[in-house]
Design an enzyme around this catalytic site. Structure first.
Site, PDB file in Angstrom:
ATOM      1  CB  SER A 144      -0.889   0.033   1.256  1.00  0.00           C
ATOM      2  OG  SER A 144      -1.542   1.278   1.403  1.00  0.00           O
ATOM      3  CE1 TYR A 157      -3.929  -2.155   4.790  1.00  0.00           C
ATOM      4  CE2 TYR A 157      -2.950   0.018   4.489  1.00  0.00           C
ATOM      5  CZ  TYR A 157      -3.498  -1.128   3.959  1.00  0.00           C
ATOM      6  OH  TYR A 157      -3.625  -1.260   2.598  1.00  0.00           O
ATOM      7  CE  LYS A 161      -1.523  -4.269   3.195  1.00  0.00           C
ATOM      8  NZ  LYS A 161      -1.663  -5.360   2.205  1.00  0.00           N
TER       9      LYS A 161
END
Length: 263
Positions: A144, A157, A161
């Site tokens: 991402s 997150y 990532k």
């Protein structure tokens, strides 16, 4: 452009909806046979049926949770049983988070680590031996833009990532001698069902203009001024997994409409 993918086998995780489903269709359109993984068996079976009917390829659904070792074993076993292994792996399973660092419990950190990082580690261990037997392959990790440009409301997150991106770089260095190319893709704003669901929830009590909400998000973050469709991203993903991208090794590609603020 002939991507020279016809007859190859691709394993895709998070494949029943959104980016994963679009990528499955894009691979199938090139004649790639598929092993599709997701947790919801009914939705996965329907996706597999539609893809096989539309594109005339063999599609094997493997309902499993790749955040667990048992789930990865089941997926690897399905690929081995159906096709004797795979030529391509697209690690796509993942989801956003919402927390603060000071309040998030250990088990939430662990759950995202297992989903975003250990799934990729275990799938590499499980599928790479077969790729070597088949003469090589391609692995692509869906990280991402948040791996390098974090959003403040989802630190778990962001961190996991970023770890996936570093894992991908290390794996690329380890496997290129076996003719297995590993890369990372960092998408920006992609109009998935999750984005639409969230936008509808956020605007439910203020008039319900979820499209206007998403338009505002796009204009705030992306110079292009819009979200990408999953299909736009899928086209680039399929290219990166093809022989046409044969010199792409250990790289990270941003598909973000200009959202990344650095060079």
């Amino acid at each position: 452009m002939d991507l020279k993918l016809k007859g190859k086998v691709a394993v895709l995780t998070g494949a029943s909806v959104g980016i994963g489903l679009a990528v499955a269709h894009a691979f199938a359109a090139e004649g790639v046979n598929l092993v599709l993984a997701a947790r919801q068996a009914d939705r996965l079976d329907e996706a597999a049926r539609q893809i096989a009917t539309q594109h005339g390829v063999e599609v094997v659904p493997a309902a499993c949770d790749v955040a667990t070792a048992a789930g990865v074993d089941a997926l690897v076993g399905a690929a081995e049983h159906a096709f004797g292994g795979a030529d391509i792996l697209f690690n796509n399973a993942g989801t956003g988070s919402n927390e603060t660092i000071l309040d998030a419990p250990d088990d939430k950190w662990q759950a995202y680590w297992d989903l975003h990082v250990m799934a990729a580690v275990r799938l590499a261990r499980g599928l790479v031996p077969g790729m070597k037997r088949r003469g090589g392959g391609a692995i692509l990790h869906n990280a991402s833009i948040c791996a390098v440009q974090p959003l403040g409301y989802e630190p778990i997150y962001n961190v996991t990532k970023a770890a996936l991106m570093m894992f991908s770089k290390n794996l690329a260095n380890e496997l290129i001698g076996a003719n297995i190319r590993v890369n990372t893709i960092n998408p920006g704003l992609i109009l998935t069902p999750d984005w639409i669901k969230t936008a509808k929830q956020l605007t439910e009590h203020t008039g319900g203009d979820w499209e206007g909400h998403l338009n505002a998000v796009a204009h705030e973050h992306a110079p292009i001024g819009r979200f990408a469709s999953p299909e736009e991203l899928a086209d680039f993903i399929v290219f990166l997994c093809s022989e046409r991208a044969s010199y792409s090794v250990g790289a990270t590609y941003f598909v973000d409409g200009g959202m990344l603020k650095t060079v």
